[in-house]
Design a protein around this motif. Structure first.
Motif, short mmCIF file in Angstrom:
data_model
loop_
_atom_site.label_atom_id
_atom_site.label_comp_id
_atom_site.label_asym_id
_atom_site.label_seq_id
_atom_site.Cartn_x
_atom_site.Cartn_y
_atom_site.Cartn_z
N UNK A 31 -7.49 -9.33 2.27
CA UNK A 31 -7.09 -7.95 1.98
C UNK A 31 -5.60 -7.81 2.24
N UNK A 32 -5.00 -6.86 1.55
CA UNK A 32 -3.54 -6.71 1.62
C UNK A 32 -3.18 -5.23 1.75
N UNK A 33 -2.08 -4.97 2.39
CA UNK A 33 -1.63 -3.60 2.61
C UNK A 33 -0.61 -3.19 1.56
N UNK A 34 -0.48 -1.88 1.38
CA UNK A 34 0.53 -1.30 0.48
C UNK A 34 1.44 -0.45 1.35
N UNK A 35 2.73 -0.77 1.35
CA UNK A 35 3.67 -0.10 2.25
C UNK A 35 5.00 0.11 1.54
N UNK A 36 5.86 0.89 2.17
CA UNK A 36 7.18 1.13 1.59
C UNK A 36 8.04 1.99 2.48
N UNK A 37 9.10 2.51 1.88
CA UNK A 37 10.07 3.30 2.63
C UNK A 37 10.12 4.73 2.10
N UNK A 38 10.61 5.65 2.92
CA UNK A 38 10.79 7.03 2.50
C UNK A 38 12.16 7.50 2.97
N UNK A 39 12.90 8.12 2.07
CA UNK A 39 14.24 8.61 2.37
C UNK A 39 14.39 10.05 1.89
N UNK A 68 -3.85 1.73 4.54
CA UNK A 68 -4.84 0.74 4.99
C UNK A 68 -4.99 -0.40 3.97
N UNK A 69 -5.31 -1.60 4.47
CA UNK A 69 -5.44 -2.77 3.62
C UNK A 69 -6.55 -2.58 2.59
N UNK A 70 -6.37 -3.18 1.43
CA UNK A 70 -7.38 -3.15 0.39
C UNK A 70 -7.67 -4.56 -0.09
N UNK A 71 -8.82 -4.74 -0.69
CA UNK A 71 -9.29 -6.08 -1.05
C UNK A 71 -8.43 -6.70 -2.13
N UNK A 72 -8.31 -8.02 -2.07
CA UNK A 72 -7.58 -8.77 -3.08
C UNK A 72 -8.18 -8.51 -4.46
N UNK A 96 0.44 -1.06 -9.31
CA UNK A 96 0.29 -2.45 -9.72
C UNK A 96 -1.18 -2.81 -9.78
N UNK A 97 -1.47 -3.99 -10.29
CA UNK A 97 -2.85 -4.43 -10.43
C UNK A 97 -3.05 -5.80 -9.82
N UNK A 98 -4.29 -6.09 -9.51
CA UNK A 98 -4.68 -7.41 -9.02
C UNK A 98 -3.86 -7.81 -7.79
N UNK A 99 -3.92 -7.02 -6.76
CA UNK A 99 -3.11 -7.27 -5.56
C UNK A 99 -3.47 -8.62 -4.95
N UNK A 100 -2.42 -9.40 -4.64
CA UNK A 100 -2.65 -10.74 -4.09
C UNK A 100 -1.72 -11.04 -2.91
N UNK A 101 -0.92 -10.05 -2.53
CA UNK A 101 -0.05 -10.19 -1.37
C UNK A 101 0.29 -8.80 -0.87
#
Length: 264
Positions: A31-39, A68-72, A96-101
């Motif tokens: 599973x992989x997380x989705x993260x980023x920045x806010x300004x 929270x992490x989501x499945x590959x 994006x699609x097909x998260x792998x990292x």
């Protein structure tokens, strides 16, 4: 009996092995997380972000966020669910699609927005529809102020128009055109005045083709409108309302077939 018991034990052992293998397969699914920045999020403000079914409340004290992490193999799509008051936030690298990292480059940028408002005078009874770009606002009769609910960014052009006039009134807009700087616009002035129609009677009209013309004074000097009358009508009215002080004249523009009409 001993042989039957052995068979049952063997099957039970195989079931346990199968369940264990399934558990291992599930445990090994990454599973992989989705993260980023806010300004740009102003002090004391909050913005609500959403990724699929996950929701995050981000405060002005944060410079980053992580869902929270989501499945590959699944997709991600970060949107602004609730904008902060007085600001507009946009999302770059949002989906994006097909998260792998792990995704780390989602960027949320917030900027200040400013409202357009003003005063209303002379509006009694009917409602007025104001329009500013794609935004519409109904101003009720008797109102003395108005304010568009959606804010505009610095550099945005605005043009407030009286889109639909109230019945029996003519409304004009002053200070309605400009460009947003770094403060709310508060000096738009809508002024409404009573209007009056021109009407009259018709007698002896038995043929078609009669067209009356109303010429009246207006802001461009002289304006006109026409009204066609059918055979048998006994009255007419021009739909255009005239303000106090407007001069007007009604003339016959086109005579009916085989008849001559005069006016007084």
């Amino acid at each position: 009996l001993m042989m039957s018991l052995a068979v049952h034990l063997r099957y039970a052992f195989l079931v346990i092995l199968a369940l264990g293998a399934l558990h291992n397969i599930q445990a090994q699914t990454p599973s992989y997380s989705v993260a980023g920045s806010i300004t740009g999020l102003a002090a004391g403000k909050t913005v609500v972000l959403k990724n699929n079914t996950s929701t995050l409340i981000v405060t002005s004290t944060s410079s980053s966020f992580t869902f929270p992490a989501q499945s590959a193999g699944t997709n991600w799509n970060v949107i602004v669910a609730i904008q902060p008051s007085g600001q507009t936030c946009s999302v770059a690298n949002a989906s994006g699609s097909n998260i792998s990292t792990n995704v780390t480059n989602v960027a949320v940028t917030c900027v200040n927005t400013y409202t357009v408002s003003g005063t209303v005078s002379g509006l009694t009874g009917a409602s007025l529809l104001l329009r500013m770009g794609t935004l519409s606002l109904v101003v009720s009769g008797g109102a003395t102020t108005f304010k568009f609910g959606s804010g505009l960014k610095t550099g945005a052009a605005y043009n407030v128009l009286a889109a639909i006039q109230p019945s029996g009134f003519a409304c004009t807009v002053a200070n309605g055109v400009g460009t947003i700087a770094t403060s709310n616009i508060t000096n738009v002035a809508v002024t409404c005045v009573r209007t009056y129609t021109v009407s009259g009677t018709a007698s002896g009209l038995t043929a078609s083709g009669l067209t009356l013309k109303l010429t009246y004074s207006c802001s461009t000097g002289s304006c006109s409108t026409t009204r066609s009358l059918t055979a048998g009508v006994t009255s007419f009215a021009f739909f255009t309302g005239l303000k106090v002080g407007n001069t007007y004249a009604v003339t016959v523009q086109t005579q009916p077939i085989s008849q001559v009409c005069t006016y007084c």
